[in-house]
Design a protein around this motif. Sequence first.
Motif, PDB file in Angstrom:
ATOM      1  N   TYR A  60     -83.393 -82.102 -17.458  1.00  9.93           N
ATOM      2  CA  TYR A  60     -82.686 -81.059 -19.179  1.00  9.93           C
ATOM      3  C   TYR A  60     -83.300 -81.861 -20.144  1.00  9.93           C
ATOM      4  CZ  TYR A  60     -78.918 -78.615 -16.802  1.00  9.93           C
ATOM      5  OH  TYR A  60     -78.478 -77.888 -16.195  1.00  9.93           O
ATOM      6  N   ALA A  61     -83.501 -81.267 -21.591  1.00 13.58           N
ATOM      7  CA  ALA A  61     -83.702 -81.942 -22.811  1.00 13.58           C
ATOM      8  C   ALA A  61     -82.674 -81.939 -23.251  1.00 13.58           C
ATOM      9  CB  ALA A  61     -84.968 -80.191 -23.215  1.00 13.58           C
ATOM     10  N   GLN A  62     -82.246 -82.913 -23.872  1.00 15.31           N
ATOM     11  CA  GLN A  62     -80.603 -83.319 -23.715  1.00 15.31           C
ATOM     12  C   GLN A  62     -80.579 -83.320 -25.056  1.00 15.31           C
ATOM     13  OE1 GLN A  62     -80.801 -87.777 -21.985  1.00 15.31           O
ATOM     14  NE2 GLN A  62     -78.775 -87.142 -22.431  1.00 15.31           N
ATOM     15  N   GLU A  63     -81.776 -83.404 -26.257  1.00 11.95           N
ATOM     16  CA  GLU A  63     -81.277 -82.406 -27.452  1.00 11.95           C
ATOM     17  C   GLU A  63     -80.992 -81.086 -27.680  1.00 11.95           C
ATOM     18  OE1 GLU A  63     -85.551 -82.130 -26.337  1.00 11.95           O
ATOM     19  OE2 GLU A  63     -83.942 -83.088 -26.124  1.00 11.95           O
ATOM     20  N   LYS A  64     -81.030 -80.171 -26.313  1.00  9.89           N
ATOM     21  CA  LYS A  64     -80.461 -78.882 -25.945  1.00  9.89           C
ATOM     22  C   LYS A  64     -79.665 -78.570 -25.890  1.00  9.89           C
ATOM     23  CE  LYS A  64     -85.490 -76.741 -26.481  1.00  9.89           C
ATOM     24  NZ  LYS A  64     -85.289 -75.834 -27.644  1.00  9.89           N
ATOM     25  N   VAL A  65     -79.071 -79.829 -24.271  1.00 10.88           N
ATOM     26  CA  VAL A  65     -77.834 -79.439 -23.552  1.00 10.88           C
ATOM     27  C   VAL A  65     -77.145 -80.016 -23.993  1.00 10.88           C
ATOM     28  CG1 VAL A  65     -79.122 -78.252 -21.735  1.00 10.88           C
ATOM     29  CG2 VAL A  65     -78.401 -80.902 -21.907  1.00 10.88           C
ATOM     30  N   GLY A  66     -76.876 -81.460 -25.079  1.00 12.08           N
ATOM     31  CA  GLY A  66     -75.266 -82.404 -25.838  1.00 12.08           C
ATOM     32  C   GLY A  66     -75.794 -83.295 -23.850  1.00 12.08           C
ATOM     33  N   ASP A  67     -73.638 -83.356 -24.205  1.00 10.33           N
ATOM     34  CA  ASP A  67     -74.024 -83.971 -23.195  1.00 10.33           C
ATOM     35  C   ASP A  67     -74.434 -84.424 -21.269  1.00 10.33           C
ATOM     36  OD1 ASP A  67     -72.951 -86.433 -21.371  1.00 10.33           O
ATOM     37  OD2 ASP A  67     -70.890 -86.657 -22.640  1.00 10.33           O
ATOM     38  N   LEU A  68     -75.296 -84.940 -21.368  1.00  5.38           N
ATOM     39  CA  LEU A  68     -75.492 -84.208 -19.823  1.00  5.38           C
ATOM     40  C   LEU A  68     -74.134 -84.766 -18.969  1.00  5.38           C
ATOM     41  CD1 LEU A  68     -78.848 -86.723 -18.588  1.00  5.38           C
ATOM     42  CD2 LEU A  68     -78.411 -83.845 -19.177  1.00  5.38           C
ATOM     43  N   VAL A  69     -72.938 -84.947 -18.988  1.00  2.27           N
ATOM     44  CA  VAL A  69     -71.765 -85.110 -18.233  1.00  2.27           C
ATOM     45  C   VAL A  69     -71.907 -83.715 -17.910  1.00  2.27           C
ATOM     46  CG1 VAL A  69     -69.984 -85.414 -17.721  1.00  2.27           C
ATOM     47  CG2 VAL A  69     -71.243 -87.164 -18.492  1.00  2.27           C
ATOM     48  N   GLY A  70     -71.717 -82.856 -18.788  1.00  3.51           N
ATOM     49  CA  GLY A  70     -71.194 -81.322 -18.679  1.00  3.51           C
ATOM     50  C   GLY A  70     -72.287 -80.301 -18.243  1.00  3.51           C
ATOM     51  N   THR A  71     -73.133 -80.659 -17.669  1.00  2.71           N
ATOM     52  CA  THR A  71     -74.290 -79.991 -17.298  1.00  2.71           C
ATOM     53  C   THR A  71     -74.387 -80.438 -15.444  1.00  2.71           C
ATOM     54  OG1 THR A  71     -76.006 -81.687 -17.359  1.00  2.71           O
ATOM     55  CG2 THR A  71     -76.029 -80.164 -19.417  1.00  2.71           C
ATOM     56  N   VAL A  72     -73.669 -81.238 -14.811  1.00  2.56           N
ATOM     57  CA  VAL A  72     -73.442 -81.669 -13.733  1.00  2.56           C
ATOM     58  C   VAL A  72     -72.743 -81.551 -12.626  1.00  2.56           C
ATOM     59  CG1 VAL A  72     -74.979 -83.954 -14.331  1.00  2.56           C
ATOM     60  CG2 VAL A  72     -72.451 -83.626 -13.831  1.00  2.56           C
ATOM     61  N   THR A  73     -72.624 -80.961 -11.263  1.00  3.63           N
ATOM     62  CA  THR A  73     -71.854 -80.930 -10.576  1.00  3.63           C
ATOM     63  C   THR A  73     -72.189 -81.854  -9.481  1.00  3.63           C
ATOM     64  OG1 THR A  73     -73.448 -79.617  -9.309  1.00  3.63           O
ATOM     65  CG2 THR A  73     -71.901 -78.154 -11.075  1.00  3.63           C
ATOM     66  N   PRO A  74     -71.059 -81.870  -8.595  1.00  4.48           N
ATOM     67  CA  PRO A  74     -71.320 -82.082  -7.186  1.00  4.48           C
ATOM     68  C   PRO A  74     -71.959 -81.401  -6.175  1.00  4.48           C
ATOM     69  CG  PRO A  74     -69.058 -82.276  -7.588  1.00  4.48           C
ATOM     70  CD  PRO A  74     -69.210 -81.479  -8.590  1.00  4.48           C
ATOM     71  N   PRO A  75     -72.704 -82.133  -5.238  1.00  2.00           N
ATOM     72  CA  PRO A  75     -73.500 -81.065  -4.176  1.00  2.00           C
ATOM     73  C   PRO A  75     -72.572 -79.600  -3.794  1.00  2.00           C
ATOM     74  CG  PRO A  75     -72.998 -83.187  -3.414  1.00  2.00           C
ATOM     75  CD  PRO A  75     -72.066 -82.825  -4.768  1.00  2.00           C
ATOM     76  N   PHE A  76     -72.803 -78.764  -3.765  1.00  2.97           N
ATOM     77  CA  PHE A  76     -72.748 -77.049  -3.383  1.00  2.97           C
ATOM     78  C   PHE A  76     -71.658 -77.214  -2.484  1.00  2.97           C
ATOM     79  CE2 PHE A  76     -75.517 -77.141  -0.021  1.00  2.97           C
ATOM     80  CZ  PHE A  76     -75.056 -76.025   0.558  1.00  2.97           C
ATOM     81  N   ASP A  77     -71.572 -77.894  -1.215  1.00  2.00           N
ATOM     82  CA  ASP A  77     -70.816 -77.492  -0.697  1.00  2.00           C
ATOM     83  C   ASP A  77     -69.256 -78.283  -0.358  1.00  2.00           C
ATOM     84  OD1 ASP A  77     -71.749 -79.800   0.172  1.00  2.00           O
ATOM     85  OD2 ASP A  77     -72.652 -79.800   2.435  1.00  2.00           O
ATOM     86  N   VAL A  78     -69.148 -78.519  -1.548  1.00  2.00           N
ATOM     87  CA  VAL A  78     -67.768 -79.281  -1.592  1.00  2.00           C
ATOM     88  C   VAL A  78     -67.244 -78.925  -3.028  1.00  2.00           C
ATOM     89  CG1 VAL A  78     -68.803 -81.432  -0.326  1.00  2.00           C
ATOM     90  CG2 VAL A  78     -68.833 -81.642  -3.373  1.00  2.00           C
TER      91      VAL A  78
END
Length: 220
Positions: free
Chosen positions: A12-30
């Motif tokens: 991710y380009a952090q200048e475009k998405v802001g705080d990375l915490v808002g872009t992440v998730t756990p693994p899909f199957d949980v």
Amino acid sequence: MADVQPLRGFRYAQEKVGDLVGTVTPPFDVITPEAQAGYYQNNPYNIIRLELGKTYPTDSGLNNVYTRAARTLAEWRLEGVLQQETQACYYLYQQHFTYAGQSYSRTSLLARVRLEPWDAQVILPHEHTRTKDKEDRLQLLRACSTNFSPIMCMYDDPQGRIRRLLSAYAEQPEIRFVDENGEDHLLQPITDPEHVRLLQDFSRRANSTSRMDTIAIPRH
């Protein structure tokens, strides 16, 4: 011998998405349906739109969760939201977390691994995985030509060669954040040509035993 190679990952380009915490998730199957809805609200660039998109009653062969993920990925690349590394590298990925009152750390090396027939005994499965999940991940991979859910493998390092090499990168990660569960995530690219060569040489001499647990890479 396992063929383990560096890769040109997307970040991710952090200048475009802001705080990375808002872009992440756990693994899909949980991820529960309630959590999925929350991740959609967290950030317009949350990886949920690629990793586990919404399905709709009107979905068809031309417009479905996989085609929408492919379209979103193309848009994010075009807009510079996701940017590919200019140089192939390995990635040191660390997780620090607490379970039952005890602190733990997990150290991983993110890389490409060549597919091999099961009977070649290069990478060994440890369990039977769910057919539905395998089909889902395969369709997503085919649609996007990008692996959002790489598996985790274990390998033998009896002399501690890789542990010592990786420890040199562990102290000053390029990316670090704490997720919604209080887990600390750290990422550091490994680009030094000599270290890349050592990692490749090690993998040629050792077989890996697959654990078939899931993680996702560009989301961390």
